[in-house]
Write an enzyme that holds these catalytic residues in place. Structure first.
Site, PDB file in Angstrom:
ATOM      1  N   THR A  22     -19.009 -44.607  -8.674  1.00 38.18           N
ATOM      2  CA  THR A  22     -19.606 -43.977  -9.846  1.00 38.18           C
ATOM      3  C   THR A  22     -18.857 -44.446 -11.098  1.00 38.18           C
ATOM      4  O   THR A  22     -18.047 -45.378 -11.036  1.00 38.18           O
ATOM      5  CB  THR A  22     -19.668 -42.434  -9.658  1.00 38.18           C
ATOM      6  OG1 THR A  22     -20.351 -41.880 -10.761  1.00 38.18           O
ATOM      7  CG2 THR A  22     -18.280 -41.803  -9.535  1.00 38.18           C
ATOM      8  N   LYS A  40     -19.440 -49.036 -11.659  1.00 40.08           N
ATOM      9  CA  LYS A  40     -20.618 -49.564 -10.951  1.00 40.08           C
ATOM     10  C   LYS A  40     -20.834 -51.061 -11.200  1.00 40.08           C
ATOM     11  O   LYS A  40     -21.255 -51.779 -10.305  1.00 40.08           O
ATOM     12  CB  LYS A  40     -21.875 -48.792 -11.353  1.00 40.08           C
ATOM     13  CG  LYS A  40     -21.935 -47.381 -10.786  1.00 40.08           C
ATOM     14  CD  LYS A  40     -23.265 -46.738 -11.141  1.00 40.08           C
ATOM     15  CE  LYS A  40     -23.296 -45.285 -10.725  1.00 40.08           C
ATOM     16  NZ  LYS A  40     -24.586 -44.645 -11.009  1.00 40.08           N
ATOM     17  N   ASN A  47     -23.807 -48.979  -6.463  1.00 36.82           N
ATOM     18  CA  ASN A  47     -23.254 -47.629  -6.241  1.00 36.82           C
ATOM     19  C   ASN A  47     -22.935 -47.383  -4.765  1.00 36.82           C
ATOM     20  O   ASN A  47     -22.427 -46.319  -4.419  1.00 36.82           O
ATOM     21  CB  ASN A  47     -24.200 -46.546  -6.775  1.00 36.82           C
ATOM     22  CG  ASN A  47     -25.410 -46.325  -5.886  1.00 36.82           C
ATOM     23  OD1 ASN A  47     -25.757 -47.165  -5.066  1.00 36.82           O
ATOM     24  ND2 ASN A  47     -26.059 -45.190  -6.052  1.00 36.82           N
ATOM     25  N   ASP A  98     -29.682 -45.727  -6.774  1.00 36.75           N
ATOM     26  CA  ASP A  98     -30.036 -44.754  -7.822  1.00 36.75           C
ATOM     27  C   ASP A  98     -31.537 -44.712  -8.099  1.00 36.75           C
ATOM     28  O   ASP A  98     -32.139 -43.630  -8.160  1.00 36.75           O
ATOM     29  CB  ASP A  98     -29.307 -45.089  -9.141  1.00 36.75           C
ATOM     30  CG  ASP A  98     -27.861 -44.618  -9.137  1.00 36.75           C
ATOM     31  OD1 ASP A  98     -27.532 -43.708  -8.343  1.00 36.75           O
ATOM     32  OD2 ASP A  98     -27.065 -45.164  -9.923  1.00 36.75           O
ATOM     33  N   GLY A 149     -33.320 -44.281 -23.556  1.00 34.29           N
ATOM     34  CA  GLY A 149     -31.982 -44.746 -23.184  1.00 34.29           C
ATOM     35  C   GLY A 149     -32.079 -46.127 -22.566  1.00 34.29           C
ATOM     36  O   GLY A 149     -33.089 -46.460 -21.921  1.00 34.29           O
ATOM     37  N   ALA A 191     -27.991 -46.559 -16.286  1.00 36.13           N
ATOM     38  CA  ALA A 191     -28.938 -45.788 -15.471  1.00 36.13           C
ATOM     39  C   ALA A 191     -30.354 -46.344 -15.631  1.00 36.13           C
ATOM     40  O   ALA A 191     -31.089 -46.500 -14.647  1.00 36.13           O
ATOM     41  CB  ALA A 191     -28.899 -44.318 -15.855  1.00 36.13           C
ATOM     42  N   LYS A 228     -30.809 -53.182 -27.476  1.00 34.30           N
ATOM     43  CA  LYS A 228     -30.570 -53.044 -26.033  1.00 34.30           C
ATOM     44  C   LYS A 228     -31.875 -52.769 -25.296  1.00 34.30           C
ATOM     45  O   LYS A 228     -32.103 -53.263 -24.198  1.00 34.30           O
ATOM     46  CB  LYS A 228     -29.597 -51.889 -25.771  1.00 34.30           C
ATOM     47  CG  LYS A 228     -28.167 -52.216 -26.055  1.00 34.30           C
ATOM     48  CD  LYS A 228     -27.295 -51.247 -25.255  1.00 34.30           C
ATOM     49  CE  LYS A 228     -26.070 -50.847 -26.016  1.00 34.30           C
ATOM     50  NZ  LYS A 228     -25.432 -49.649 -25.471  1.00 34.30           N
ATOM     51  N   TYR A 244     -27.959 -33.334 -15.214  1.00 37.33           N
ATOM     52  CA  TYR A 244     -28.220 -32.000 -14.661  1.00 37.33           C
ATOM     53  C   TYR A 244     -27.151 -31.037 -15.188  1.00 37.33           C
ATOM     54  O   TYR A 244     -26.188 -31.459 -15.832  1.00 37.33           O
ATOM     55  CB  TYR A 244     -28.245 -32.031 -13.129  1.00 37.33           C
ATOM     56  CG  TYR A 244     -27.056 -32.693 -12.500  1.00 37.33           C
ATOM     57  CD1 TYR A 244     -27.100 -34.055 -12.172  1.00 37.33           C
ATOM     58  CD2 TYR A 244     -25.889 -31.988 -12.258  1.00 37.33           C
ATOM     59  CE1 TYR A 244     -25.996 -34.673 -11.612  1.00 37.33           C
ATOM     60  CE2 TYR A 244     -24.786 -32.612 -11.690  1.00 37.33           C
ATOM     61  CZ  TYR A 244     -24.842 -33.948 -11.373  1.00 37.33           C
ATOM     62  OH  TYR A 244     -23.745 -34.561 -10.823  1.00 37.33           O
TER      63      TYR A 244
END
Ligand code: NDP
Length: 290
Positions: free
Chosen positions: A62, A66, A87, A107, A132, A136, A161, A232
């Site tokens: 993590t 990664k 991961n 993921d 984003g 991720a 990006k 979360y």
């Protein structure tokens, strides 16, 4: 002999992975231990190789390692290559005693499984917005494209990006019909009298971790839109509130993705697919009392 698995990151004490994998092992009767190990930013690569030499069978990786884990693997799955990050690592020993370290990224598969099977979210032919453009987002783009959405828009605070990521995934598509993948700034989503609306809106920034709420036009959602935050706990609250304001009935956070990516890793390591609902409910209950 009991097989040893671990998760590494820095920091690592917050990780829920030991709890999840131990529950999977108990449920499936697999003989293994799973522990959290603090990664050393100065010597990460040699540290991990030493763990494998000392008998470790598999490792979850993590933040912030990664991308570096990619360089440790001798062989990478296609989805790890496309994600540019790993991961899940595991070691294979051949008959001559030679070893190969494999790397995968679970993921995106974890997110897609949660969205499809638990949330009933629209994926096929859906107009998807990802907010984003960090690690991720890179990890989930390939598995989302494999669900054949109508289009994917990536919106990011730093638009360059988002544009770079969109261009990379647009040109990497091998199928006969390319799915449109575009990038824009966050502010471009607010511009104009009638902003585009999306069937699935995925919040993949780390803004909520600092308590920041993104300034998003509620008109990018429609009555049937589904909203999903990869974060979360408290970090998902700002986007949950925005989704409520936008009139979105179906909101999910990233806890399902967390458990599903772990299940995917467990299956790779042990060849057994664990059931996930019970541990997910247990984690959710512990979050609500935290
Ligand atoms: P990165 O650090 O790679 O990227 C962070 C992203 O957030 C960038 O796009 C950055 O924009 C954006 N961002 C940060 N702060 C703000 C802000 N105040 N306003 C607008 N945009 C902002 O992080 P990751 O991609 O690795 O992680 C993103 C989220 O996904 C985290 O919350 C993480 O916990 C979650 N996650 C959940 C997983 C799960 O299993 N549930 C798995 C992996 C990640 P810019 O480029 O402009 O800096």
């Amino acid at each position: 002999m009991t097989d040893v698995y671990a998760v590494t990151g820095n920091p690592i004490q917050h990780s829920r992975s030991p709890e999840i994998h131990r529950a999977f092992a108990a449920q499936s009767g697999e003989d293994l231990t799973y522990e959290a190990r603090l990664g050393d930013p100065k010597h990460f690569e040699s540290q991990v190789r030493e763990w494998f030499r000392a008998g470790l069978r598999g490792l979850n990786v993590t933040l912030p390692f990664k991308e570096r884990a990619l360089g440790i693997a001798d062989r990478l799955t296609e989805r790890a290559q496309s994600a540019g990050a790993v991961n899940t690592l595991w070691i294979e020993t051949n008959d001559q005693g030679g070893t190969t370290i494999h790397g995968d990224n679970t993921d995106g598969a974890g997110l897609v499984r949660d969205l499809r099977e638990r949330q009933g979210a629209p994926l096929r032919d859906a107009r998807i917005l990802i907010i984003g453009a960090g690690g991720a987002t890179r990890g989930i783009l390939g598995p989302l494209l494999a669900q054949v959405p109508r289009s994917i828009m990536i919106a990011n605070r730093s638009p360059e990006k988002a544009l770079a990521l969109a261009a990379a995934f647009r040109s990497a598509q091998a199928g006969p019909v390319a799915i449109p993948v575009d990038g824009c700034s966050l502010s471009a989503l607010q511009n104009g009298g009638a902003p585009p609306s999306f069937d699935l809106i995925i919040q993949a920034t780390s803004a909520g971790m600092a308590g920041h709420r993104l300034d998003l036009d509620t008109r990018i959602a429609h009555r049937g839109s589904v909203a999903c935050d990869l974060a979360y706990g408290p970090a998902a609250e700002p986007f949950r509130k925005w989704a409520q304001q936008a009139g979105i009935d179906h909101f999910s956070d990233g806890l399902g993705m967390l458990v599903e990516q772990a299940a995917e890793a467990f299956q790779i390591w042990r060849g057994v697919r664990p059931a996930t609902q019970e541990i997910l409910e247990r984690l959710r209950a512990s979050l609500s009392v935290a």
